[in-house]
Enzyme design. Structure first.
Site, mmCIF file in Angstrom:
data_model
loop_
_atom_site.group_PDB
_atom_site.id
_atom_site.type_symbol
_atom_site.label_atom_id
_atom_site.label_comp_id
_atom_site.label_asym_id
_atom_site.label_seq_id
_atom_site.Cartn_x
_atom_site.Cartn_y
_atom_site.Cartn_z
ATOM 1 N N LYS A 1 -24.886 44.250 53.710
ATOM 2 C CA LYS A 1 -24.840 44.825 52.359
ATOM 3 C C LYS A 1 -24.257 43.804 51.391
ATOM 4 C CE LYS A 1 -23.235 49.050 49.999
ATOM 5 N NZ LYS A 1 -22.465 50.317 50.161
ATOM 6 N N SER B 1 -24.967 54.457 48.776
ATOM 7 C CA SER B 1 -25.302 53.204 48.145
ATOM 8 C C SER B 1 -25.846 52.124 49.091
ATOM 9 C CB SER B 1 -24.064 52.654 47.435
ATOM 10 O OG SER B 1 -23.049 52.352 48.353
ATOM 11 N N SER C 1 -21.772 56.500 51.749
ATOM 12 C CA SER C 1 -22.769 55.437 51.563
ATOM 13 C C SER C 1 -23.319 54.779 52.825
ATOM 14 C CB SER C 1 -22.207 54.354 50.656
ATOM 15 O OG SER C 1 -22.318 54.777 49.329
#
Ligand code: GLN
Length: 488
Positions: free
Chosen positions: A82, A157, A181
């Site tokens: 990420k 996210s 997330s």
């Protein structure tokens, strides 16, 4: 099993066997994965940066280590990271204009650990800007698409991380979870995601959103992979003062195919009003399956403070975020707008560098912490946080784990909730309580509704990751939902 045309869809443990027995090389595997990205990422848009050259270098050095007889399970396996975890020399954007050109001078601890174990990073994954969102629509660059249905969101996210694992563009990924997330996008993309206990995995080098809630964790194709990645990530780190001083177990030892003697509770507050009936049906079948595996299930559990979690979160997370984001002043690093005076430059930098959702959070947090409102909002939210934590603690005196849906809906359409922040916030109603309490939560694929994935969440007391993985493992062995792949 050596279907070389679909190397990109192997689990870590399957690929590891092939690498160890020299049936494939890491370079070959990495090329298969990169090639897959070339074919699908213009539709999925899971990556912010694809690090092809870097990956091939890492793959060649992994091949050397493999030839020397090294055999740690993540050696030579392609991973997506990420884009809020610092990678030395490789830009780390948080999917924000503010950090679009930011190149960190150091690695996050988790990244350092992956490099040591010989991982191969194929790219940095797309996300909601600064991890604020549930759909990746808040990325300053572009929205990631759900590999199961390209018109739908992958969740967020960590939507890019979930999407690249589901689409075969990485064998696993790292995500971060402040209010859901890791779990919500994993559930939306039919993969396994674990948010560990707060402090179990170092946050050093993770760009801070809400520091008392943030946690890094694995996003994988099955529970065994999740255990293997946790074996590398978990542990004390003296660079993170909130990291837990306790050695991590071998998580793979916990994986057993039955649930004899396990006591489970299903709190009714997680079955919120407005939950889709398709999700409810999947959950009912999943709970019956857990009983078939030998668990006793109490369906009549009530945790009365759970309904306040979302309100607590939207006071505490923005409050912490507004403090954490104060550092983006156009001076130290990141985007810097030109203006005649320092104050004008500061203003313009933040005005142009941050997107709408980030600004909304900064305003919410500033309001909640301002004189006269602090007691009414921030302090009260902290008190309710204690009550939520305490209620969970009491529940875990009776149950080994709690079962809940991961999300109240299947993946929604791109654009469907983008204009309504409250609707968007509600998509984390089942995951947020877990961050508020600092406890671990696992999501495993539990079936489909209208052809779209549904996740089951398993929640446990602090440091009970082994129990959660055991439950998830028994469940996936019995059902096999995690083996389903999207047609892309
Ligand atoms: N969707 C939640 C938010 O927008 C949680 C995000 C997260 O876990 N990073 O804050």
């Amino acid at each position: 099993m050596t279907n070389k045309t679909e190397l990109f869809y192997l689990t870590i443990h399957e690929a590891h066997e092939l690498l160890k027995n020299r049936e494939i090389s890491s370079e070959e595997l990495t090329k298969a994965v990169l090639d897959r990205s070339r074919r699908v990422d213009d539709r999925v848009k899971g990556f912010v940066t694809i690090t092809e050259g870097f990956a091939l270098e890492q793959a060649r050095s992994a091949d050397k280590r493999l030839r020397n007889g090294e055999a740690n399970p993540l050696l030579g396996i392609p991973v997506g990271i990420k884009d809020n975890m610092c990678t030395r020399g490789i830009r780390t954007t948080c999917s924000s204009r503010m950090l679009e050109k930011f190149i960190p001078p150091y690695n996050a601890t988790v990244v350092e650990k992956l490099w040591e174990t010989g991982a191969v990073m194929v790219g940095k994954t797309n996300m909601d800007e600064f991890a604020m969102g549930s759909s990746t629509e808040n990325s300053a660059f572009y929205t990631t698409h759900n590999p199961w249905n390209l018109e739908r969101v992958p969740g967020g996210s960590s939507g890019g991380s979930a999407a690249v694992v589901a689409s075969g563009e990485a064998l696993y990924a790292l995500g971060s979870d402040t209010g859901g997330s890791i779990r919500q996008p994993a559930g939306f993309c039919n993969i396994v995601g674990l948010k560990p206990t707060y402090g179990r995995v170092s946050r050093f080098g993770l760009v801070a959103f809400a520091s008392s809630l943030d946690q890094i964790g694995p996003m994988c194709r099955d529970v065994t992979d999740c255990a293997l990645v946790m074996n590398v990530l978990a542990g004390y780190d003296n660079h993170d003062s909130t990291s837990i001083h306790e050695t991590a177990p071998d998580y793979t030892k916990a994986l057993k195919a039955d649930l004899q003697g396990i006591r489970l509770g299903v709190p009714k507050e997680f079955f919120v009003q407005g939950m889709e009936s398709g999700v409810k049906n999947v959950m009912e079948a999943a709970i019956r399956q857990l009983e078939t595996l030998g668990a006793t299930v109490d369906r009549d559990v009530s945790l009365t403070y759970i309904p306040y979690s979302l309100a607590v979160y939207y006071i505490l997370a923005p409050s912490e975020a507004m403090a954490n984001l104060a550092r983006y002043d156009g001076v130290k690093y990141g985007y810097s707008a030109d203006a005649p005076t320092m104050w004008e430059s500061l203003q313009k930098t933040r005005q142009l560098g941050f997107g709408a959702e980030v600004k909304r959070r900064i305003m919410l947090g500033t309001y909640a912490l301002s004189a006269g409102y602090y007691d009414a909002y921030y302090l009260k939210a902290q008190k309710v946080r204690t009550l939520i934590r305490e209620e969970f603690r009491q529940a875990f005196e009776k149950y080994d784990a709690l079962i809940a849906p991961t999300s109240p809906s299947v993946p929604f359409k791109i654009g469907e909730k983008a204009a309504d922040p409250v609707q968007m916030y509600l998509s984390d109603v089942c995951t947020i309580p877990v961050n508020i309490a600092g406890i671990p939560g696992l999501t495993v694929p539990a079936g489909f509704s209208e052809g779209l994935p549904v996740g089951m969440q398993v929640i446990g007391k602090p440091l009970s990751e082994e129990m959660l993985l055991r439950i998830g493992f028994a469940y996936e062995q019995a059902t096999g939902w995690q083996k389903k792949r999207p047609s892309l």
